[in-house]
Design a protein around this motif. Structure first.
Motif, PDB file in Angstrom:
ATOM      1  N   MET A   1     -14.782 -52.920  58.223  1.00  0.00           N
ATOM      2  CA  MET A   1     -15.709 -51.908  58.676  1.00  0.00           C
ATOM      3  C   MET A   1     -17.050 -52.571  58.993  1.00  0.00           C
ATOM      4  SD  MET A   1     -17.138 -48.475  56.805  1.00  0.00           S
ATOM      5  CE  MET A   1     -15.720 -47.470  57.110  1.00  0.00           C
ATOM      6  N   GLU A   2     -17.688 -52.080  60.012  1.00  0.00           N
ATOM      7  CA  GLU A   2     -18.971 -52.610  60.429  1.00  0.00           C
ATOM      8  C   GLU A   2     -20.098 -51.968  59.615  1.00  0.00           C
ATOM      9  OE1 GLU A   2     -21.103 -52.188  64.605  1.00  0.00           O
ATOM     10  OE2 GLU A   2     -19.481 -53.651  64.592  1.00  0.00           O
ATOM     11  N   THR A   3     -21.082 -52.774  59.250  1.00  0.00           N
ATOM     12  CA  THR A   3     -22.202 -52.235  58.475  1.00  0.00           C
ATOM     13  C   THR A   3     -23.150 -51.432  59.379  1.00  0.00           C
ATOM     14  OG1 THR A   3     -23.625 -54.154  58.808  1.00  0.00           O
ATOM     15  CG2 THR A   3     -22.132 -54.218  56.903  1.00  0.00           C
ATOM     16  N   ARG A   4     -23.917 -50.579  58.751  1.00  0.00           N
ATOM     17  CA  ARG A   4     -24.902 -49.800  59.503  1.00  0.00           C
ATOM     18  C   ARG A   4     -25.940 -50.712  60.147  1.00  0.00           C
ATOM     19  NH1 ARG A   4     -24.931 -44.107  57.812  1.00  0.00           N
ATOM     20  NH2 ARG A   4     -23.366 -43.933  56.181  1.00  0.00           N
ATOM     21  N   LYS A   5     -26.335 -51.759  59.428  1.00  0.00           N
ATOM     22  CA  LYS A   5     -27.333 -52.690  59.954  1.00  0.00           C
ATOM     23  C   LYS A   5     -26.819 -53.365  61.214  1.00  0.00           C
ATOM     24  CE  LYS A   5     -30.263 -56.568  58.611  1.00  0.00           C
ATOM     25  NZ  LYS A   5     -30.643 -57.480  57.531  1.00  0.00           N
ATOM     26  N   ARG A   6     -25.560 -53.811  61.192  1.00  0.00           N
ATOM     27  CA  ARG A   6     -24.981 -54.453  62.369  1.00  0.00           C
ATOM     28  C   ARG A   6     -24.932 -53.477  63.546  1.00  0.00           C
ATOM     29  NH1 ARG A   6     -21.405 -58.522  64.293  1.00  0.00           N
ATOM     30  NH2 ARG A   6     -19.861 -57.661  65.720  1.00  0.00           N
ATOM     31  N   SER A   7     -24.505 -52.243  63.285  1.00  0.00           N
ATOM     32  CA  SER A   7     -24.461 -51.231  64.345  1.00  0.00           C
ATOM     33  C   SER A   7     -25.848 -51.014  64.943  1.00  0.00           C
ATOM     34  CB  SER A   7     -23.935 -49.899  63.804  1.00  0.00           C
ATOM     35  OG  SER A   7     -22.586 -49.995  63.438  1.00  0.00           O
ATOM     36  N   LEU A   8     -26.855 -50.950  64.092  1.00  0.00           N
ATOM     37  CA  LEU A   8     -28.214 -50.719  64.558  1.00  0.00           C
ATOM     38  C   LEU A   8     -28.737 -51.898  65.378  1.00  0.00           C
ATOM     39  CD1 LEU A   8     -30.644 -48.865  64.620  1.00  0.00           C
ATOM     40  CD2 LEU A   8     -31.407 -49.900  62.489  1.00  0.00           C
ATOM     41  N   VAL A   9     -28.498 -53.117  64.918  1.00  0.00           N
ATOM     42  CA  VAL A   9     -28.954 -54.306  65.654  1.00  0.00           C
ATOM     43  C   VAL A   9     -28.272 -54.364  67.023  1.00  0.00           C
ATOM     44  CG1 VAL A   9     -28.906 -56.839  65.696  1.00  0.00           C
ATOM     45  CG2 VAL A   9     -29.617 -55.633  63.623  1.00  0.00           C
ATOM     46  N   LYS A  10     -26.970 -54.113  67.056  1.00  0.00           N
ATOM     47  CA  LYS A  10     -26.248 -54.094  68.335  1.00  0.00           C
ATOM     48  C   LYS A  10     -26.830 -53.040  69.268  1.00  0.00           C
ATOM     49  CE  LYS A  10     -21.799 -53.823  68.172  1.00  0.00           C
ATOM     50  NZ  LYS A  10     -20.439 -53.502  67.727  1.00  0.00           N
ATOM     51  N   ALA A  11     -27.127 -51.870  68.726  1.00  0.00           N
ATOM     52  CA  ALA A  11     -27.676 -50.787  69.537  1.00  0.00           C
ATOM     53  C   ALA A  11     -29.050 -51.142  70.086  1.00  0.00           C
ATOM     54  CB  ALA A  11     -27.748 -49.506  68.717  1.00  0.00           C
ATOM     55  N   VAL A  12     -29.895 -51.737  69.253  1.00  0.00           N
ATOM     56  CA  VAL A  12     -31.241 -52.101  69.697  1.00  0.00           C
ATOM     57  C   VAL A  12     -31.187 -53.159  70.802  1.00  0.00           C
ATOM     58  CG1 VAL A  12     -33.402 -53.219  68.987  1.00  0.00           C
ATOM     59  CG2 VAL A  12     -32.400 -51.417  67.574  1.00  0.00           C
ATOM     60  N   ILE A  13     -30.367 -54.169  70.617  1.00  0.00           N
ATOM     61  CA  ILE A  13     -30.253 -55.218  71.639  1.00  0.00           C
ATOM     62  C   ILE A  13     -29.715 -54.641  72.942  1.00  0.00           C
ATOM     63  CG2 ILE A  13     -29.014 -57.327  72.284  1.00  0.00           C
ATOM     64  CD1 ILE A  13     -29.244 -58.128  69.275  1.00  0.00           C
ATOM     65  N   TRP A  14     -28.661 -53.836  72.845  1.00  0.00           N
ATOM     66  CA  TRP A  14     -28.074 -53.225  74.037  1.00  0.00           C
ATOM     67  C   TRP A  14     -29.107 -52.353  74.751  1.00  0.00           C
ATOM     68  CZ3 TRP A  14     -24.573 -53.971  77.425  1.00  0.00           C
ATOM     69  CH2 TRP A  14     -24.181 -52.949  78.288  1.00  0.00           C
ATOM     70  N   ASN A  15     -29.891 -51.613  73.985  1.00  0.00           N
ATOM     71  CA  ASN A  15     -30.878 -50.728  74.591  1.00  0.00           C
ATOM     72  C   ASN A  15     -32.068 -51.481  75.175  1.00  0.00           C
ATOM     73  OD1 ASN A  15     -30.441 -47.649  74.492  1.00  0.00           O
ATOM     74  ND2 ASN A  15     -29.389 -48.484  72.720  1.00  0.00           N
ATOM     75  N   LEU A  16     -32.412 -52.638  74.628  1.00  0.00           N
ATOM     76  CA  LEU A  16     -33.451 -53.463  75.258  1.00  0.00           C
ATOM     77  C   LEU A  16     -32.992 -53.957  76.629  1.00  0.00           C
ATOM     78  CD1 LEU A  16     -34.796 -55.521  72.224  1.00  0.00           C
ATOM     79  CD2 LEU A  16     -35.994 -53.729  73.508  1.00  0.00           C
TER      80      LEU A  16
END
Length: 67
Positions: A1-16
């Motif tokens: 399972m993916e951690t919340r922190k990893r999901s958030l970092v991926k989302a922030v990078i993708w959104n940048l």
């Protein structure tokens, strides 16, 4: 399972990345840095929330995973 922190970092990078692309598209479409930037910021905010929710939803679905 993916951690919340990893999901958030991926989302922030993708959104940048998305913010940059949308700002350029907005500038080209409107000819205005301010309007293009505003469009990009709104799109990025909505996209970030949707992406994190989407990732967290799929993190809880076992279908298609090999254990």
């Amino acid at each position: 399972m993916e951690t919340r922190k990893r999901s958030l970092v991926k989302a922030v990078i993708w959104n940048l990345i998305g913010l940059t692309v949308m700002a350029v598209v907005g500038l080209i479409a409107t000819g205005s840095v301010a309007l293009g930037g505003t469009m990009a910021l709104i799109n990025t905010g909505v996209g970030l929330v949707m992406y994190v929710g989407y990732e967290r939803l799929w993190a809880n679905i076992g279908w298609g995973r090999h254990v």
